[in-house]
Design a protein around this motif. Structure first.
Motif, mmCIF file in Angstrom:
data_model
loop_
_atom_site.group_PDB
_atom_site.id
_atom_site.type_symbol
_atom_site.label_atom_id
_atom_site.label_comp_id
_atom_site.label_asym_id
_atom_site.label_seq_id
_atom_site.Cartn_x
_atom_site.Cartn_y
_atom_site.Cartn_z
ATOM 1 N N MET A 194 35.884 38.442 20.980
ATOM 2 C CA MET A 194 35.489 38.104 22.532
ATOM 3 C C MET A 194 35.335 39.232 23.449
ATOM 4 S SD MET A 194 37.344 35.964 25.410
ATOM 5 C CE MET A 194 37.222 36.745 27.016
ATOM 6 N N SER A 195 34.444 39.387 24.121
ATOM 7 C CA SER A 195 34.108 40.709 25.012
ATOM 8 C C SER A 195 35.256 40.628 26.182
ATOM 9 C CB SER A 195 32.688 40.537 25.496
ATOM 10 O OG SER A 195 32.634 39.431 26.376
ATOM 11 N N GLU A 196 35.286 41.725 26.751
ATOM 12 C CA GLU A 196 36.412 42.147 27.755
ATOM 13 C C GLU A 196 35.791 41.117 28.930
ATOM 14 O OE1 GLU A 196 37.984 46.087 29.306
ATOM 15 O OE2 GLU A 196 36.089 45.611 30.416
ATOM 16 N N VAL A 197 37.090 40.702 29.709
ATOM 17 C CA VAL A 197 36.867 39.868 30.925
ATOM 18 C C VAL A 197 37.067 40.901 32.127
ATOM 19 C CG1 VAL A 197 37.805 38.086 32.239
ATOM 20 C CG2 VAL A 197 37.550 37.590 29.812
ATOM 21 N N THR A 198 36.101 40.700 32.967
ATOM 22 C CA THR A 198 36.301 41.477 34.264
ATOM 23 C C THR A 198 36.400 40.612 35.275
ATOM 24 O OG1 THR A 198 34.421 43.107 33.431
ATOM 25 C CG2 THR A 198 35.071 42.920 35.698
ATOM 26 N N LEU A 199 37.623 40.917 36.138
ATOM 27 C CA LEU A 199 38.014 40.027 37.208
ATOM 28 C C LEU A 199 37.931 40.888 38.417
ATOM 29 C CD1 LEU A 199 39.327 37.385 38.086
ATOM 30 C CD2 LEU A 199 41.688 38.347 37.686
ATOM 31 N N TYR A 200 37.007 40.467 39.297
ATOM 32 C CA TYR A 200 37.032 41.353 40.642
ATOM 33 C C TYR A 200 37.960 40.350 41.401
ATOM 34 C CZ TYR A 200 32.734 43.815 39.258
ATOM 35 O OH TYR A 200 31.972 44.493 38.793
ATOM 36 N N SER A 201 39.021 41.061 41.994
ATOM 37 C CA SER A 201 39.956 40.541 42.917
ATOM 38 C C SER A 201 40.501 41.502 44.070
ATOM 39 C CB SER A 201 41.047 40.249 41.896
ATOM 40 O OG SER A 201 41.790 41.610 41.612
ATOM 41 N N THR A 202 41.379 40.759 44.804
ATOM 42 C CA THR A 202 41.980 41.516 45.914
ATOM 43 C C THR A 202 43.561 41.269 45.701
ATOM 44 O OG1 THR A 202 42.039 39.676 47.475
ATOM 45 C CG2 THR A 202 40.203 41.362 47.535
ATOM 46 N N GLY A 203 44.282 41.874 46.339
ATOM 47 C CA GLY A 203 45.906 42.075 46.137
ATOM 48 C C GLY A 203 46.475 40.824 46.778
ATOM 49 N N ALA A 204 45.893 40.262 47.901
ATOM 50 C CA ALA A 204 45.990 39.044 48.364
ATOM 51 C C ALA A 204 45.618 37.781 48.212
ATOM 52 C CB ALA A 204 46.202 39.283 49.995
#
Length: 85
Positions: free
Chosen positions: A1-11
Motif C-alpha cells: 500500500m502507498s503512503e497515507v498523507t493526513l493533513y491535520s492540526t494539533g487541536a
C-alpha cells in the motif's frame, strides 16, 4: 500500500480519530502534515483538495476526503492495510 498523507492540526479531534482508525486497521505508514504550523502546507492542502477543513486524507495521490469519508470506507470493509485504495 502507498503512503497515507493526513493533513491535520494539533487541536482537531477528527484528525486524531482518523489517525487512530488508520492505525487500528494496520495502516501505520502515515505522513502527518500539520497545516496549523505551516502556511505553505495549508496552501498545498487547499490546492490539492479545494477544502479548508481538516483532516484531509490521501492514499498515495488519491484523495479520500475527510474523517466521514474515511469512516464510510471502513464501514464498507475497504479500510485494511492490504485493501486500502
Amino acid at each position: 500500500m502507498s503512503e497515507v498523507t493526513l493533513y491535520s492540526t494539533g487541536a482537531c479531534p477528527y484528525c486524531a480519530a482518523a489517525e487512530l482508525l488508520l492505525k487500528q486497521r494496520g495502516i501505520t505508514n502515515i505522513n502527518k502534515i500539520r497545516v496549523d504550523q505551516s502556511r505553505t502546507d495549508f496552501e498545498t492542502m487547499l490546492e490539492r483538495t479545494g477544502r479548508k477543513t481538516v483532516p484531509q486524507i490521501f492514499f498515495g495521490d488519491q484523495h479520500i476526503g475527510g474523517f466521514d469519508d474515511l469512516v464510510k470506507l471502513d464501514q464498507g470493509g475497504r479500510l485494511k492495510a492490504k485493501d486500502a485504495p
